[in-house]
Enzyme design. Structure first.
Site, PDB file in Angstrom:
ATOM      1  N   GLY A 158      39.728  42.504  21.691  1.00 30.80           N
ATOM      2  CA  GLY A 158      40.657  42.023  22.697  1.00 30.80           C
ATOM      3  C   GLY A 158      40.295  42.498  24.086  1.00 30.80           C
ATOM      4  O   GLY A 158      39.464  43.392  24.270  1.00 30.80           O
ATOM      5  N   CYS A 159      40.939  41.917  25.085  1.00 31.50           N
ATOM      6  CA  CYS A 159      40.605  42.228  26.475  1.00 31.50           C
ATOM      7  C   CYS A 159      40.973  43.665  26.846  1.00 31.50           C
ATOM      8  O   CYS A 159      40.144  44.418  27.382  1.00 31.50           O
ATOM      9  CB  CYS A 159      41.259  41.230  27.416  1.00 31.50           C
ATOM     10  SG  CYS A 159      43.055  41.054  27.205  1.00 31.50           S
ATOM     11  N   TYR A 160      42.213  44.075  26.574  1.00 33.07           N
ATOM     12  CA  TYR A 160      42.609  45.453  26.885  1.00 33.07           C
ATOM     13  C   TYR A 160      41.770  46.468  26.113  1.00 33.07           C
ATOM     14  O   TYR A 160      41.302  47.455  26.689  1.00 33.07           O
ATOM     15  CB  TYR A 160      44.091  45.658  26.578  1.00 33.07           C
ATOM     16  CG  TYR A 160      45.059  45.130  27.622  1.00 33.07           C
ATOM     17  CD1 TYR A 160      44.998  45.551  28.951  1.00 33.07           C
ATOM     18  CD2 TYR A 160      46.058  44.224  27.273  1.00 33.07           C
ATOM     19  CE1 TYR A 160      45.888  45.079  29.904  1.00 33.07           C
ATOM     20  CE2 TYR A 160      46.963  43.747  28.214  1.00 33.07           C
ATOM     21  CZ  TYR A 160      46.877  44.178  29.530  1.00 33.07           C
ATOM     22  OH  TYR A 160      47.770  43.714  30.465  1.00 33.07           O
ATOM     23  N   THR A 162      38.758  46.165  25.069  1.00 33.70           N
ATOM     24  CA  THR A 162      37.387  46.168  25.574  1.00 33.70           C
ATOM     25  C   THR A 162      37.252  47.057  26.801  1.00 33.70           C
ATOM     26  O   THR A 162      36.411  47.963  26.839  1.00 33.70           O
ATOM     27  CB  THR A 162      36.941  44.731  25.902  1.00 33.70           C
ATOM     28  OG1 THR A 162      36.848  43.981  24.682  1.00 33.70           O
ATOM     29  CG2 THR A 162      35.593  44.721  26.595  1.00 33.70           C
ATOM     30  N   ALA A 163      38.057  46.806  27.826  1.00 30.60           N
ATOM     31  CA  ALA A 163      37.957  47.606  29.047  1.00 30.60           C
ATOM     32  C   ALA A 163      38.277  49.069  28.779  1.00 30.60           C
ATOM     33  O   ALA A 163      37.606  49.987  29.294  1.00 30.60           O
ATOM     34  CB  ALA A 163      38.899  47.048  30.116  1.00 30.60           C
TER      35      ALA A 163
END
Length: 355
Positions: A158-160, A162-163
């Site tokens: 997911g995006c969160y 990943t970062a």
């Protein structure tokens, strides 16, 4: 020969970003795009930026052409992938799933956070987690399986997560974090991270000129972050919505172990760069520099910045990505590149829009 691919859910923000990247890719050919709501409509009519560039027409999700593709990308909400993945794999099609349905290794954890039964838990033992910089060996194993003629399932991060994970993982792997300490994640995303369907929170009149926390202590990306960092029950994750179209910034505060408190931020930067050596999309900034979403927008890059609070004994690691690219579509293409034996950066933008 071109690698034939399909995109299910291609009318959504992550889905159409996939189409944009795949159309420009030198090895992939987009053979089918689906959207139940837009079936029969041309891609260029729904998204005029494709005018003169594509004759693709949306079909329904049950398009039989998907079964003849080499790979299918699923840009659908959770639970929708549960219905599609087993059938595609049975047809010999490799699947790159952008949803949450196969990310969590424990089906009980999935069911607790998502409130639905996992209907194909057996696939969780063979699926590969799609975050190349941290699960490279697993993706290489998937490449070998694919080369042997087996379809593979990649559950893209997911995006969160990943970062957050790209910012924090080197410190965790090198043993810098206190064993019992709580890791605090404060992350901010643009509105496209909420998907194309509007609601009261993402409506322009609410989101514009507004910043708010949501899903506090309940956000479903929490167990995914804990799984990646191997920190069960230790992550306090608070997401925020910002009036941006693209971009995600995650600030991770980690308590340092006693023997790590003597490290300077310059030493940490060098260790981080060594950790990510060979992975072109993660750029660790010089000591004293911090990432910003504008510096990664439109690219598959992740910028990481580090700072040390010596008085409090904590490391602050900040990661910035484009939530639609490295946080979703770009990451899926990056994973597909590895599985199909291509350079991981093939066809992916490495430089952000400068203005």
């Amino acid at each position: 020969m071109a690698i034939k691919v399909g995109v299910v859910g291609a009318a959504g923000y992550a889905g159409v970003e996939l189409v944009r990247l795949l159309m420009a890719h030198p090895a992939f050919e987009v053979a089918a795009i689906t959207s139940n709501a837009d079936a029969g409509m041309r891609l260029a009519d729904v998204y005029p930026s494709f005018a003169g560039m594509s004759d693709l027409v949306f079909s329904r999700h049950d398009n039989e052409a998907l079964a003849s593709c080499d790979a299918v990308f699923l840009a659908v909400p959770h639970t929708a992938a549960l219905a599609a993945v087993p059938q595609l794999l049975a047809s010999g099609v490799s699947v790159f799933d952008l949803s949450a349905d196969y990310r969590l290794a424990d089906p009980a954890v999935y069911e607790a956070w998502y409130g639905v039964e996992h209907t194909s838990p057996e696939l969780l033992t063979t699926r590969v987690f799609g975050l190349p910089e941290l699960f490279w060996d697993d993706l290489c194993a998937a490449q070998a399986s694919h080369a042997a003629g087996e379809p593979v399932l990649v559950a893209c991060a997911g995006c969160y997560p990943t970062a957050t994970s790209l910012a924090a993982a080197p410190a965790v792997h090198m043993g810098w974090t206190a064993q019992a300490g709580v890791v605090v994640v404060d992350a901010i995303s643009g509105v496209t991270g909420a998907g194309k369907s509007a609601n009261a929170r993402t409506h322009f009149c609410h989101a514009d000129e507004n910043l708010e926390a949501y899903g506090v202590c309940t956000h479903r990306h929490t167990p995914e972050i804990e799984q990646i960092l191997e920190m069960p029950g230790r992550v306090v994750f608070t997401p925020h919505l910002a009036p941006l179209r693209r971009g995600l910034l995650s600030t991770v505060t980690m308590p340092l172990a006693d023997d790590a408190r003597t490290l300077t931020v310059e030493e940490m930067v060098e260790q981080y760069r060594t950790f990510y050596a060979g992975h072109p999309f993660v750029r660790v900034l010089d000591a004293g520099a911090m990432p910003q979403t504008a510096s990664v927008a439109g690219s598959n890059a992740c910028q990481v910045g580090l700072a040390v609070n010596q008085r409090a004994g904590v490391l602050v690691a900040v990661g910035a990505i484009d939530n639609l690219c490295k946080g979703a579509a770009g990451q899926a293409v990056q994973c597909a590149n590895v599985v199909f034996g291509l350079d991981e950066a093939c066809g992916l933008p490495g430089v952000a829009l400068p203005v």
